[in-house]
Design a protein around this motif. Structure first.
Motif, PDB file in Angstrom:
ATOM      1  N   GLU A   1       0.952  -1.170  -0.025  1.00  0.00           N
ATOM      2  CA  GLU A   1      -0.143   0.121  -0.116  1.00  0.00           C
ATOM      3  C   GLU A   1       1.060   1.219   0.002  1.00  0.00           C
TER       4      GLU A   1
ATOM      5  N   GLY B   1      -2.919   5.629  -2.854  1.00  0.00           N
ATOM      6  CA  GLY B   1      -3.603   4.581  -2.341  1.00  0.00           C
ATOM      7  C   GLY B   1      -4.928   4.916  -2.574  1.00  0.00           C
TER       8      GLY B   1
ATOM      9  N   GLY C   1      -6.717  -2.002  -2.959  1.00  0.00           N
ATOM     10  CA  GLY C   1      -6.013  -1.087  -1.996  1.00  0.00           C
ATOM     11  C   GLY C   1      -4.720  -1.001  -1.964  1.00  0.00           C
ATOM     12  N   THR C   2      -3.912  -2.032  -2.438  1.00  0.00           N
ATOM     13  CA  THR C   2      -2.625  -2.078  -2.610  1.00  0.00           C
ATOM     14  C   THR C   2      -2.103  -2.211  -3.965  1.00  0.00           C
TER      15      THR C   2
END
Length: 302
Positions: free
Chosen positions: A94, A148, A159-160
């Protein structure tokens, strides 16, 4: 169940070894490219390794705190994808988390520098440099958070950076890819004076000698490599393998594509250092705004 875990472990170990070998050469490349673009004489190839080796041979005390930064830098280097997405610590990819860890990894060196410099001139240089870079650091953390956020908005469920690589196979999201290019450019402008320039690092470690200085130089190169890898992942997510691939394809990624993309980002840094048309913070804000607009436009289908 065991086989994928072993493969992820081997990928992370191989990635760490490759990045550790490449890191000093990226510093070599940056110094050489900056010299050539500035009309100066470039240092001979391999000078960074020789510099580190010469300092190590001098001996001298090596305080345990010198190794502290490695505790945060190495997990980031093993978590960010280099050639394959299945790293053991993919959850660390992330951008904001990686960035905060890399910033924290640099903190011991900065604190050590603030405890005293050998000359007044170096003390003045340090204080002036910290004042300028402190303002840039205030912009860096929101930029990392924005990276992010854009990934999560542009590709829900990703999300990463590892999640981005997996989700983009199902949803190409070209607008998001364009926005991430803008973010990568903004990060280059923000990071250059903070973590990507070894000249500033040499000011920070002016008090150290021998093995202590060599270890701090190695850590700086690894730290710089972590930032470079993050930017490369934002620019070229398609250069990373996801899922099953042939052995020939893997060899091509590890031996050619991965080093080349890190070298290209290093060249971009040297070029941006020479050609920036506006103050870096102002231009970074403009690029961040463009990234937001582009990603939102793609999300709402404009």
């Amino acid at each position: 169940m065991i086989a994928p875990l072993v493969l992820s472990l081997l990928t992370s170990i191989g990635q760490l070894i490759l990045l550790a070998l490449l890191a000093p050469f990226l510093t070599d490349l940056d110094r050489g490219a900056s010299a050539v673009l500035g009309g100066e004489k470039a240092p001979p190839p391999g000078w960074r390794w020789r510099q580190i080796r010469a300092g190590w041979r001098q001996g001298g005390p090596l305080p345990p705190v010198a190794w502290l930064g490695f505790c945060l830098t190495l997990p980031v280097l093993s978590g960010l994808p280099l050639a394959r997405a299945n790293t053991l610590f993919g959850f660390l990819s992330e951008p904001a988390l990686c960035g905060v860890m890399l910033i924290a990894a640099a903190a011991p060196c900065w604190i050590h520098a603030l405890t005293g410099m050998p000359t007044r001139a170096l003390t003045r240089t340090l204080h002036d440099g910290l004042a300028r870079r402190g303002r840039t650091l205030l912009l860096l953390v929101p930029l990392l958070t924005l990276s992010g956020t854009l990934i999560a908005v542009g590709l829900p469920g990703a999300g990463t950076l590892t999640g981005l690589l997996q989700q983009r196979q199902l949803q190409p999201a070209p607008a998001l890819m364009g926005g991430l290019v803008f973010i990568a450019a903004a990060l280059i402008l923000s990071l250059d004076g903070l973590f990507l320039d070894d000249r500033w690092h040499e000011v920070l470690i002016a008090r150290t000698t021998g093995r202590h200085r060599s270890v701090l130089r190695i850590h700086h190169d690894l730290l710089r490599c972590g930032w470079t890898l993050m930017i490369a992942d934002l620019l070229w997510p398609g250069s990373i393998a996801v899922g099953d691939t042939s052995t020939r394809h893997d060899l091509l990624l590890w031996s050619l594509v991965a080093p080349v993309k890190l070298a290209v980002v290093t060249g971009f840094v040297a070029l941006a250092r020479l050609l920036r048309p506006l103050p870096p913070t102002r231009l970074a804000l403009v690029l961040a705004g463009g990234a937001i607009l582009l990603t939102l436009a793609g999300r709402i289908g404009v």
